[in-house]
Design a protein around this motif. Structure first.
Motif, PDB file in Angstrom:
ATOM      1  N   PRO A  17       1.009  -1.241   0.051  1.00 18.85           N
ATOM      2  CA  PRO A  17       0.057   0.048   0.096  1.00 18.85           C
ATOM      3  C   PRO A  17       0.767   1.221   0.087  1.00 18.85           C
ATOM      4  CG  PRO A  17      -0.841  -1.633   1.661  1.00 18.85           C
ATOM      5  CD  PRO A  17       0.284  -2.073   1.214  1.00 18.85           C
ATOM      6  N   PRO A  20       2.571   1.263  -4.313  1.00 17.97           N
ATOM      7  CA  PRO A  20       1.836   0.198  -5.158  1.00 17.97           C
ATOM      8  C   PRO A  20       1.998   0.145  -6.589  1.00 17.97           C
ATOM      9  CG  PRO A  20       0.662   2.213  -4.718  1.00 17.97           C
ATOM     10  CD  PRO A  20       1.798   2.234  -4.067  1.00 17.97           C
ATOM     11  N   ARG A  60       1.450  -2.086 -11.762  1.00 20.95           N
ATOM     12  CA  ARG A  60       0.870  -2.250 -10.551  1.00 20.95           C
ATOM     13  C   ARG A  60       0.324  -3.722 -10.287  1.00 20.95           C
ATOM     14  NH1 ARG A  60      -2.669   0.603  -8.361  1.00 20.95           N
ATOM     15  NH2 ARG A  60      -1.524   2.651  -7.948  1.00 20.95           N
ATOM     16  N   LEU A  61      -0.246  -4.158  -9.333  1.00 19.13           N
ATOM     17  CA  LEU A  61      -0.796  -5.328  -8.960  1.00 19.13           C
ATOM     18  C   LEU A  61      -1.929  -5.553 -10.010  1.00 19.13           C
ATOM     19  CD1 LEU A  61      -0.567  -5.841  -5.353  1.00 19.13           C
ATOM     20  CD2 LEU A  61       0.872  -6.897  -6.950  1.00 19.13           C
ATOM     21  N   LEU A  65      -4.734 -11.297  -9.163  1.00 21.68           N
ATOM     22  CA  LEU A  65      -4.680 -11.748  -7.909  1.00 21.68           C
ATOM     23  C   LEU A  65      -6.009 -11.603  -7.195  1.00 21.68           C
ATOM     24  CD1 LEU A  65      -1.171  -9.592  -7.748  1.00 21.68           C
ATOM     25  CD2 LEU A  65      -1.462 -12.117  -7.372  1.00 21.68           C
ATOM     26  N   PHE A  66      -6.853 -10.524  -7.530  1.00 19.19           N
ATOM     27  CA  PHE A  66      -8.180 -10.538  -6.971  1.00 19.19           C
ATOM     28  C   PHE A  66      -8.869 -11.789  -7.368  1.00 19.19           C
ATOM     29  CE2 PHE A  66     -12.518  -9.208  -7.438  1.00 19.19           C
ATOM     30  CZ  PHE A  66     -12.749  -8.638  -6.186  1.00 19.19           C
ATOM     31  N   SER A  69      -7.643 -14.569  -5.234  1.00 17.93           N
ATOM     32  CA  SER A  69      -7.916 -14.504  -3.885  1.00 17.93           C
ATOM     33  C   SER A  69      -9.508 -14.791  -3.356  1.00 17.93           C
ATOM     34  CB  SER A  69      -7.720 -12.814  -3.419  1.00 17.93           C
ATOM     35  OG  SER A  69      -8.233 -12.865  -1.960  1.00 17.93           O
ATOM     36  N   LEU A  72      -9.554 -18.392  -3.183  1.00 10.52           N
ATOM     37  CA  LEU A  72      -9.272 -18.995  -2.037  1.00 10.52           C
ATOM     38  C   LEU A  72     -10.167 -18.655  -1.011  1.00 10.52           C
ATOM     39  CD1 LEU A  72      -7.223 -19.465   0.280  1.00 10.52           C
ATOM     40  CD2 LEU A  72      -6.262 -17.241   0.150  1.00 10.52           C
ATOM     41  N   LEU A 108      -0.888 -12.422   9.500  1.00 13.19           N
ATOM     42  CA  LEU A 108      -1.700 -11.844   8.681  1.00 13.19           C
ATOM     43  C   LEU A 108      -3.060 -11.804   9.208  1.00 13.19           C
ATOM     44  CD1 LEU A 108      -2.021 -10.798   5.903  1.00 13.19           C
ATOM     45  CD2 LEU A 108      -2.344 -13.063   4.921  1.00 13.19           C
ATOM     46  N   GLY A 127      -5.788  -7.815   5.765  1.00 12.53           N
ATOM     47  CA  GLY A 127      -4.725  -7.941   4.742  1.00 12.53           C
ATOM     48  C   GLY A 127      -3.417  -7.402   5.212  1.00 12.53           C
TER      49      GLY A 127
ATOM     50  N   PHE B  66      -4.251 -13.484  -0.679  1.00 13.07           N
ATOM     51  CA  PHE B  66      -5.300 -12.811   0.071  1.00 13.07           C
ATOM     52  C   PHE B  66      -4.539 -11.458   0.237  1.00 13.07           C
ATOM     53  CE2 PHE B  66      -7.012 -11.044   3.874  1.00 13.07           C
ATOM     54  CZ  PHE B  66      -8.395 -10.967   3.538  1.00 13.07           C
ATOM     55  N   GLU B  67      -3.384 -11.382   0.584  1.00 15.79           N
ATOM     56  CA  GLU B  67      -2.730 -10.331   1.159  1.00 15.79           C
ATOM     57  C   GLU B  67      -2.407  -9.162  -0.153  1.00 15.79           C
ATOM     58  OE1 GLU B  67       1.070 -11.048   2.772  1.00 15.79           O
ATOM     59  OE2 GLU B  67       1.494  -8.980   3.582  1.00 15.79           O
ATOM     60  N   LEU B  68      -1.907  -9.891  -1.177  1.00 21.02           N
ATOM     61  CA  LEU B  68      -1.765  -9.199  -2.421  1.00 21.02           C
ATOM     62  C   LEU B  68      -2.912  -8.415  -2.874  1.00 21.02           C
ATOM     63  CD1 LEU B  68       0.891 -11.462  -4.155  1.00 21.02           C
ATOM     64  CD2 LEU B  68       1.432  -9.271  -3.285  1.00 21.02           C
ATOM     65  N   SER B  69      -4.062  -9.348  -2.962  1.00 22.65           N
ATOM     66  CA  SER B  69      -5.484  -8.847  -3.325  1.00 22.65           C
ATOM     67  C   SER B  69      -5.776  -7.465  -2.501  1.00 22.65           C
ATOM     68  CB  SER B  69      -6.149  -9.993  -3.293  1.00 22.65           C
ATOM     69  OG  SER B  69      -7.610  -9.486  -3.741  1.00 22.65           O
ATOM     70  N   GLN B  70      -5.412  -7.737  -1.333  1.00 23.01           N
ATOM     71  CA  GLN B  70      -5.875  -6.695  -0.385  1.00 23.01           C
ATOM     72  C   GLN B  70      -5.102  -5.295  -0.669  1.00 23.01           C
ATOM     73  OE1 GLN B  70      -8.536  -5.996   1.939  1.00 23.01           O
ATOM     74  NE2 GLN B  70      -9.339  -8.223   1.233  1.00 23.01           N
ATOM     75  N   THR B  71      -3.957  -5.539  -0.918  1.00 22.13           N
ATOM     76  CA  THR B  71      -2.995  -4.561  -1.352  1.00 22.13           C
ATOM     77  C   THR B  71      -3.510  -3.662  -2.660  1.00 22.13           C
ATOM     78  OG1 THR B  71      -1.128  -5.471  -0.379  1.00 22.13           O
ATOM     79  CG2 THR B  71      -0.586  -3.722  -1.959  1.00 22.13           C
ATOM     80  N   LEU B  72      -3.841  -4.647  -3.496  1.00 26.34           N
ATOM     81  CA  LEU B  72      -4.293  -4.160  -4.748  1.00 26.34           C
ATOM     82  C   LEU B  72      -5.624  -3.340  -4.798  1.00 26.34           C
ATOM     83  CD1 LEU B  72      -5.188  -4.134  -7.876  1.00 26.34           C
ATOM     84  CD2 LEU B  72      -6.039  -6.493  -7.549  1.00 26.34           C
ATOM     85  N   LEU B  73      -6.690  -3.988  -3.813  1.00 26.70           N
ATOM     86  CA  LEU B  73      -7.919  -3.059  -3.585  1.00 26.70           C
ATOM     87  C   LEU B  73      -7.474  -1.977  -2.871  1.00 26.70           C
ATOM     88  CD1 LEU B  73     -10.153  -5.944  -2.438  1.00 26.70           C
ATOM     89  CD2 LEU B  73     -10.030  -4.862  -4.712  1.00 26.70           C
ATOM     90  N   ASP B  74      -6.657  -2.029  -1.995  1.00 27.29           N
ATOM     91  CA  ASP B  74      -6.254  -1.045  -1.110  1.00 27.29           C
ATOM     92  C   ASP B  74      -5.722   0.361  -2.032  1.00 27.29           C
ATOM     93  OD1 ASP B  74      -5.965   0.302   1.669  1.00 27.29           O
ATOM     94  OD2 ASP B  74      -4.063   0.739   0.636  1.00 27.29           O
ATOM     95  N   SER B  75      -4.661  -0.097  -2.870  1.00 24.82           N
ATOM     96  CA  SER B  75      -4.066   0.885  -3.714  1.00 24.82           C
ATOM     97  C   SER B  75      -4.693   1.357  -5.072  1.00 24.82           C
ATOM     98  CB  SER B  75      -2.763   0.545  -4.189  1.00 24.82           C
ATOM     99  OG  SER B  75      -2.869  -0.776  -4.952  1.00 24.82           O
ATOM    100  N   SER B  76      -5.823   0.621  -5.321  1.00 25.92           N
ATOM    101  CA  SER B  76      -6.715   0.783  -6.521  1.00 25.92           C
ATOM    102  C   SER B  76      -7.881   1.866  -6.171  1.00 25.92           C
ATOM    103  CB  SER B  76      -7.342  -0.255  -7.234  1.00 25.92           C
ATOM    104  OG  SER B  76      -8.384  -0.192  -8.080  1.00 25.92           O
ATOM    105  N   LEU B  78     -10.330   2.727  -8.173  1.00 26.07           N
ATOM    106  CA  LEU B  78     -11.418   2.180  -8.796  1.00 26.07           C
ATOM    107  C   LEU B  78     -12.656   1.963  -7.951  1.00 26.07           C
ATOM    108  CD1 LEU B  78     -13.029   1.606 -11.164  1.00 26.07           C
ATOM    109  CD2 LEU B  78     -12.006  -0.809 -11.402  1.00 26.07           C
ATOM    110  N   VAL B 110     -15.850  -7.481 -10.728  1.00 24.67           N
ATOM    111  CA  VAL B 110     -15.163  -6.902  -9.087  1.00 24.67           C
ATOM    112  C   VAL B 110     -16.029  -6.285  -8.327  1.00 24.67           C
ATOM    113  CG1 VAL B 110     -13.601  -4.931  -8.439  1.00 24.67           C
ATOM    114  CG2 VAL B 110     -13.013  -6.125 -10.656  1.00 24.67           C
TER     115      VAL B 110
END
Lengths: 273, 273
Positions: A17, A20, A60-61, A65-66, A69, A72, A108, A127, B66-76, B78, B110
């Motif tokens: 974060p 990113p 960027r990611l 990955l979403f 996740s 998962l 985590l 996260g 999951f962690e990476l996805s949260q980072t993605l969401l946090d930094s996106s 959108l 999404v």
DNA sequence: CTGCGAGTTCAGTATAACTGAACACAGCCA
DNA sequence: TGGCTGTGTTCAGTTATACTGAACTCGCAG
């Protein structure tokens, strides 16, 4: 051990974060590899959807990955089983509950529910990671790891001190983990943040392995008067989640050994069939 | 193009809600590689936390994803920008809105918000994929891709038919995408499911690139009487999200060319400084 | 007890990935 | 406007990597 894949994973873990977005040169510097190598890694990861290119050639990611996740979460029974029980816990106590797993020697946070009476815990968050030696969930998770693993973790990450109560020596940690394993729960007595305590308990899957930990975080001045009730509450909640996952403990208060038999469905391995 | 990383990504994509657990032999068969190779891939991915080993030597997705996805969401920006606007849309219409991106030539959902008046759309779902040629969001996203990309996608995935209205020929698709691009929105008139229509519009980032699409799904019998109002609603909502992301369209209804200037913060590049 | 199938290991070889310099391109300052 | 520094990108040769396939171990079932 496929060094190329290791490097690719390292690249993914660079994205946080806080930062990113990464360029080729930055990645090359961070991993100490030549630019061309970093370029190849980024290009490949982007082509696979694990990263995405921004207009200006940075990365960027990626949304894959979403998707992974979500898969998962969808396939993991843990959150599905834990969430309603956490909600009841929050409704009853008005405090904050955490659900956490151990990844790479750190805690985590997978879920976090805040009650109306709760104080805002800014450190934890879904996260986010924290060191394992200080929090209640962390100590529970470490306590059910082989001691050699714990040692390796401690040697790499060290025992960072957050408050005067934080465990800072290996001997302290060893004794504390031993006690946590035996009694089946852990306390955090202002070890990560002054004024904040918590009680935590392990969650086991159908094979008896500890796969997660649950905690109830409480301001210190409300913790000590209710310590006993808090403990039974979190232990009981964690046990209910474990049972939901197919674990059935043999005889409470003594055996932490093998499982006897699952009460859940989809389990008819051994005797007959 | 780092074939090893490609294979690692292929392995990750094997894991689906339908089959969330894979063994070495299965992976080897799926990728048509020898067992030892599959073993190395799985071991490495597990060591990096992208997979986790179950007790019996099989593998599931790991919490690092999951962690990476949260980072993605946090930094996106959108989702953060879109969610409140989607909520208002749902509150006003009582129907279902979708937010989707294009990944690997398919639509990845999404976000999805259901209104109280809405019918249950079982096909779509957060984290799920669908072909792009049939849905409203899919056509919007394809319309703003280079035509050669669209061709490549069509050649690999084909134009699967869901209903009698589904587009099944390349020529139809070409004409439809042309229209969608020019008019700035797309309809789905029972092309994915009989009785279900939707209107969809593109979302642009600060560089003007279409990065996502939003839609409002409506039963057919309520769609045609309200088509005009639906269209302006979704176009307007998508435009508001785009502006939130820093996009400011030059002059509506004509230029889809360059941007003029962002009204968002953090943008003071060119003239002075 | 034996056989099948799973996951795991290992040594040799083929090939994939790393290197480092040259290229193209954009933004910035003079 | 024109260089200049910083990007991201490409390429050919060499090194070291990852792939192969057979052998091994373990658990379960007949």
């Amino acid at each position: 051990m496929l060094q190329t894949v290791q490097k690719a994973a390292q690249v993914l873990r660079l994205f946080t974060p806080q930062q990113p977005e990464w360029g080729v040169t930055e990645v090359a510097a961070a991993l100490e590899i030549p630019k061309s190598g970093a370029h190849a890694l980024l290009r490949t990861l982007a082509a696979e959807g694990l990263l995405q290119r921004t207009g200006n050639g940075r990365y960027r990611l990626g949304w894959t990955l979403f998707e992974l996740s979500q898969t998962l979460l969808d396939s993991s029974a843990l959150l599905r089983a834990a969430r309603p029980i956490m909600e009841r816990l929050v409704a009853g106590w008005g405090e904050t509950t955490h659900l956490a797993v151990l990844v790479d020697g750190q805690v985590l946070y997978v879920e976090k529910l805040q009650g109306d009476r709760a104080l805002e815990i800014v450190l934890s968050g879904v996260g986010k990671r924290l060191p394992a030696h200080c929090s209640g969930v962390g100590k529970v998770l470490l306590a059910h790891q082989p001691w050699e693993n714990v040692l390796r973790i401690v040697e790499t990450t060290g025992l960072v001190s957050f408050t005067p109560n934080t465990i800072t020596t290996v001997e302290q940690l060893r004794a504390e983990l031993e006690r946590v394993r035996q009694q089946g729960f852990a306390y955090d007595q202002e070890e990560v943040m002054v004024g904040l305590c918590c009680a935590a308990a392990p969650i086991r899957d159908e094979s008896g392995q500890v796969i997660a930990a649950m905690s109830l975080s409480v301001p210190a001045y409300r913790f000590y008067p209710n310590q006993q009730r808090l403990t039974t509450a979190i232990v009981d909640a964690a046990r209910r989640v474990s049972e939901e996952l197919g674990y059935y403990q043999e005889d409470w208060a003594w055996g932490n050994g093998k499982r006897s038999k699952s009460r859940s469905s989809g389990q008819a391995t051994s005797v007959l069939t």
